[in-house]
Design a protein around this motif. Structure first.
Motif, PDB file in Angstrom:
ATOM      1  N   LEU A 378      52.247  18.147  36.393  1.00 43.73           N
ATOM      2  CA  LEU A 378      51.866  18.455  37.150  1.00 43.73           C
ATOM      3  C   LEU A 378      51.061  20.511  37.172  1.00 43.73           C
ATOM      4  O   LEU A 378      50.423  20.934  36.823  1.00 43.73           O
ATOM      5  N   PRO A 379      53.000  21.002  37.030  1.00 45.17           N
ATOM      6  CA  PRO A 379      52.387  22.470  37.113  1.00 45.17           C
ATOM      7  C   PRO A 379      52.108  23.172  35.659  1.00 45.17           C
ATOM      8  O   PRO A 379      51.874  24.128  34.821  1.00 45.17           O
ATOM      9  N   GLU A 380      52.092  21.837  34.512  1.00 48.26           N
ATOM     10  CA  GLU A 380      51.776  22.194  33.563  1.00 48.26           C
ATOM     11  C   GLU A 380      50.166  22.599  33.303  1.00 48.26           C
ATOM     12  O   GLU A 380      49.671  23.343  32.579  1.00 48.26           O
ATOM     13  N   LEU A 381      49.166  21.598  34.439  1.00 44.11           N
ATOM     14  CA  LEU A 381      47.945  22.210  34.480  1.00 44.11           C
ATOM     15  C   LEU A 381      47.904  23.476  35.040  1.00 44.11           C
ATOM     16  O   LEU A 381      46.597  23.803  35.589  1.00 44.11           O
ATOM     17  N   PRO A 383      47.078  25.796  38.739  1.00 46.38           N
ATOM     18  CA  PRO A 383      46.508  25.079  40.094  1.00 46.38           C
ATOM     19  C   PRO A 383      45.394  25.206  40.111  1.00 46.38           C
ATOM     20  O   PRO A 383      44.821  23.742  41.719  1.00 46.38           O
ATOM     21  N   ASP A 384      44.071  25.286  39.044  1.00 47.28           N
ATOM     22  CA  ASP A 384      43.185  24.862  39.254  1.00 47.28           C
ATOM     23  C   ASP A 384      42.888  23.414  38.897  1.00 47.28           C
ATOM     24  O   ASP A 384      42.198  23.069  39.924  1.00 47.28           O
ATOM     25  N   GLU A 387      41.787  20.321  42.795  1.00 49.42           N
ATOM     26  CA  GLU A 387      40.711  19.679  42.971  1.00 49.42           C
ATOM     27  C   GLU A 387      41.185  18.531  42.327  1.00 49.42           C
ATOM     28  O   GLU A 387      40.778  17.412  43.403  1.00 49.42           O
ATOM     29  N   ILE A 388      40.994  17.953  41.028  1.00 46.85           N
ATOM     30  CA  ILE A 388      41.003  16.697  40.915  1.00 46.85           C
ATOM     31  C   ILE A 388      41.555  16.094  41.105  1.00 46.85           C
ATOM     32  O   ILE A 388      42.364  14.619  41.829  1.00 46.85           O
ATOM     33  N   TRP A 389      42.844  16.668  40.920  1.00 42.54           N
ATOM     34  CA  TRP A 389      44.838  15.815  41.891  1.00 42.54           C
ATOM     35  C   TRP A 389      44.532  14.863  42.336  1.00 42.54           C
ATOM     36  O   TRP A 389      44.481  13.633  43.433  1.00 42.54           O
ATOM     37  N   ASN A 390      44.030  16.122  43.771  1.00 44.89           N
ATOM     38  CA  ASN A 390      44.188  15.469  45.162  1.00 44.89           C
ATOM     39  C   ASN A 390      43.078  15.260  45.669  1.00 44.89           C
ATOM     40  O   ASN A 390      42.898  13.758  46.283  1.00 44.89           O
ATOM     41  N   SER A 391      41.802  15.057  45.289  1.00 46.86           N
ATOM     42  CA  SER A 391      40.546  14.328  45.221  1.00 46.86           C
ATOM     43  C   SER A 391      40.430  12.770  45.390  1.00 46.86           C
ATOM     44  O   SER A 391      40.078  11.965  45.984  1.00 46.86           O
ATOM     45  N   THR A 392      40.786  13.401  44.066  1.00 49.92           N
ATOM     46  CA  THR A 392      41.045  11.895  43.365  1.00 49.92           C
ATOM     47  C   THR A 392      42.084  10.608  43.163  1.00 49.92           C
ATOM     48  O   THR A 392      42.298   9.554  42.775  1.00 49.92           O
ATOM     49  N   ALA A 460      38.573  23.309  37.408  1.00 47.75           N
ATOM     50  CA  ALA A 460      39.832  21.990  37.676  1.00 47.75           C
ATOM     51  C   ALA A 460      39.236  21.458  35.990  1.00 47.75           C
ATOM     52  O   ALA A 460      40.804  21.270  35.704  1.00 47.75           O
ATOM     53  N   ASP A 461      38.042  21.026  35.928  1.00 46.18           N
ATOM     54  CA  ASP A 461      37.624  20.110  34.819  1.00 46.18           C
ATOM     55  C   ASP A 461      38.355  20.891  33.213  1.00 46.18           C
ATOM     56  O   ASP A 461      38.462  20.590  31.894  1.00 46.18           O
ATOM     57  N   VAL A 462      38.118  22.474  33.109  1.00 45.25           N
ATOM     58  CA  VAL A 462      38.615  22.951  32.286  1.00 45.25           C
ATOM     59  C   VAL A 462      40.332  23.069  31.987  1.00 45.25           C
ATOM     60  O   VAL A 462      40.348  22.932  31.034  1.00 45.25           O
ATOM     61  N   ALA A 463      41.081  22.649  33.594  1.00 44.57           N
ATOM     62  CA  ALA A 463      42.321  23.204  33.211  1.00 44.57           C
ATOM     63  C   ALA A 463      42.965  21.785  32.833  1.00 44.57           C
ATOM     64  O   ALA A 463      43.512  21.770  32.023  1.00 44.57           O
ATOM     65  N   ALA A 464      42.076  20.579  32.937  1.00 45.11           N
ATOM     66  CA  ALA A 464      42.611  19.280  32.262  1.00 45.11           C
ATOM     67  C   ALA A 464      41.654  19.554  31.040  1.00 45.11           C
ATOM     68  O   ALA A 464      43.053  18.450  30.121  1.00 45.11           O
TER      69      ALA A 464
END
Length: 604
Positions: A378-381, A383-384, A387-392, A460-464
């Motif tokens: 997770l740290p590689e992705l 903080p942005d 949003e995806i991680w927590n919500s989905t 969040a989408d860009v980070a992913a």
């Protein structure tokens, strides 16, 4: 002038749209109720027995700018995609997306369906309700006895005519390099066992090399005498009288029938009108019918029949990036075919006539992984991504972040590229946080819609996608057939960057990973915004959820505030699914057939 079809004044059921969902639902109902007159009006052309729809290898031809089988919806320019307008194609032919898509058999997670019931109150739409319907629809030719798959449905699923060597390399090397992501023979079990596993992806292609589309499976061979499917008929609006849908207005589309009269015509429905024109067009039909947000309708000059603020909102897709690589010239790919080389076409057509053999009987998109970060990653992705991680994702272990596939071809304009042997790594983001919207701009059904795709509006989408790019590059540079990065299709890293390593042969499994600087990450982010495109997976624009939460239809697919009117297609999805959306469309349509049959006093 020539009238292309004789359409009666009245039918029991009318489907406004003849795409994937319409064909499945109409076909099921016609079989179950042979005395019921059913009319399907499709604005595009017929696909019956046409080689460009039957032969899998021709799938790329439907994306040509001159294509007559696709509708190209152009969004407003957006800073989030580097000032570009996103172009979103959708099927404009009988069978819709099932007749023109890339036939990737990638099914959702069970929790995707469960959320439709648990989070949005749609009783009867959980995985326990929908998985049996997916089984009912398919014959899984690979192993009909496999759990969650079907054995005698009309749609065929197989590995097609052949599996590419590149896919075999991707699965083998990917599992060896990503040591905690092993190989499996089942990546579509709809559960956690399919996550973080490399596998050979099945296809909506029969083992004899034919596209498994819904019109050939549910419509064209259906013996029901009162089922009428007419192409080149463009629905303007639903006619609503005293709060009841009583029919539709339509005209013959001269893009299909050039000499047809262009007057507006009316056909009445005795029992039900079903809007099934897809996530891009169903909300537009509703709005032209006076159903939508008051501000949108008044601006377009349409009288308000029922105010439904959610119509055209909640637009979702799976954003897609495609990174090209150069591979050994000896590796068999679809590049010669997709370049239009006469010799390649001649050989492929000859082979296909022999039982569907050869590259014309496949899409060569074979290797896949549904990847999800482990906690230590997770740290590689950054903080942005939270949003995806927590919500989905955090509480749903059967959901991947994205799926990555390898294609033994270049998914792009080969005419503009050097004559190299390309493969590409495609990444589809499973649950983008970004949202868009689509609305009418006028009451004219041929007017371009007011469309905002919304791609990458969430960081969040860009980070992913940044993390996915790095993962894909590490795997692909280790494939035995790898011969280099085609840098014109990759981020433009600053001079001196370690990411500019120019390799012309594969590196070893234990070779050091490429190290990216903060400046490199910025280059990747810019690249993502410059190249991201639609995955053709539009959904959500007539969402099935409570009215006070922006819903358009209820759990019976009935439009709020109007009787005898339903919506049946991907537009009803209240939230996204981890899949190429063909399977979701089939599940929705099979469920719709069950619902409508029960209301008619029978069953399917």
């Amino acid at each position: 002038m020539t009238i292309p079809h004789t359409i009666e004044a009245e039918y029991d059921l009318i489907f406004a749209g003849g795409g994937t969902a319409a064909c499945v639902t109409a076909g099921r109902l016609a079989t179950a109720f042979p005395d019921l007159s059913i009319l399907v009006l499709e604005r595009g052309a017929t696909t019956k027995d046409k080689k460009e729809h039957i032969q899998p290898g021709q799938c790329i031809t439907h994306l040509a700018p001159t294509s007559k089988t696709m509708e190209f919806n152009i969004s407003k320019p957006s800073e989030h995609v580097a000032g570009r307008s996103s172009v979103v194609p959708c099927g404009r032919c009988v069978g819709g997306g099932s007749s023109v898509n890339f036939m990737m058999y990638n099914r959702p997670a069970a929790s995707d369906f469960d959320a439709w019931e648990a989070e949005f109150g749609n009783v009867g739409w959980s995985s326990k309700d929908l998985i049996p319907l997916l089984q009912k629809a398919e014959t899984y030719e690979i192993d009909p006895k496999k759990s969650t798959h079907g054995s005698d449905g009309p749609l065929k699923v197989s590995f097609a005519s052949e599996i590419s060597d590149l896919a075999k390399e991707f699965v083998e090397i990917g599992a060896k390099f990503e040591k905690n992501r092993p190989e499996t023979d089942e990546g579509n079990a709809l559960n956690v066992e399919s996550i973080n596993k490399f596998f050979i992806m099945p296809k909506w292609i029969s083992k004899d090399g034919r596209r498994s589309d819904v019109p050939h499976a549910y419509i064209y061979n259906n013996p029901a005498k009162k089922l009428s499917v007419f192409d080149g008929t463009l629905v303007h609006r639903v006619i609503i009288e005293d709060g009841v849908a009583v029919g539709v207005e339509y005209q013959f589309d001269n893009r299909v029938h050039e000499s047809a009269p262009q007057d507006i015509r009316v056909v009445k429905a005795r029992k039900l009108v079903v809007v099934a024109a897809g996530a891009m067009s169903s909300p537009l039909i509703l709005e032209r019918s006076g159903l939508g947000a008051k501000v949108v309708l008044e601006k377009a000059g349409v009288a308000v029949v029922a105010e439904l603020a959610g119509v055209g909102e909640n637009y979702q897709d799976h954003t897609l990036t495609i990174a090209p690589y150069i591979v050994d010239e000896k590796i068999k790919t679809l590049n010669p075919l997709w370049r239009g080389e006469p010799a390649a076409w001649g050989q492929a057509l000859t082979e296909w006539e022999n039982g569907g053999a050869g590259i014309m009987g496949t899409n060569y998109i074979d290797g896949l992984i549904k990847m999800r970060p482990y906690p230590e990653e997770l740290p590689e992705l950054g903080p942005d991504f939270l949003e995806i991680w927590n919500s989905t994702l955090a509480n749903n272990p059967d959901k991947p972040l994205f799926w990555m596939s390898t294609a033994a071809a270049m998914l792009g304009d080969l005419a503009a590229l050097p004559k190299l042997n390309f493969m590409c790594s495609a990444v589809l983001l499973g649950y983008p946080a970004s949202r868009g919207r689509i609305h009418i701009s006028s009451s004219d059904p041929l007017a371009a819609p007011d469309f905002e795709a919304g791609f990458l509006s969430s960081p969040a989408d860009v980070a992913a996608l940044r993390w996915a790019y790095k993962k894909g590059r590490e795997i692909n540079r280790r494939l035995p057939s790898f011969r280099g990065v085609f840098f014109a299709g990759h981020p433009q890293f600053p001079e001196g960057s370690a990411a500019l390593v120019e390799e012309t042969a594969p590196v070893s499994l234990d070779a050091p990973k490429i190290v990216y600087s903060a400046e490199d990450d910025k280059a990747i982010d810019l690249y993502i915004r410059q190249v991201v495109v639609t995955a053709w997976h539009s959904c959500g624009t007539c969402a099935m959820k409570p009215l006070d939460k922006g819903g358009v239809v209820d759990s019976k697919l009935s439009v709020y505030g109007v009787k005898k009117l339903k919506v049946v297609d991907l537009s009803i999805m209240p939230s996204n699914v981890n899949s190429n959306t063909y399977s979701a469309a089939v599940a929705i349509a099979e469920k719709a057939a069950v619902i409508i049959a029960e209301e008619l006093g029978g069953s399917v």
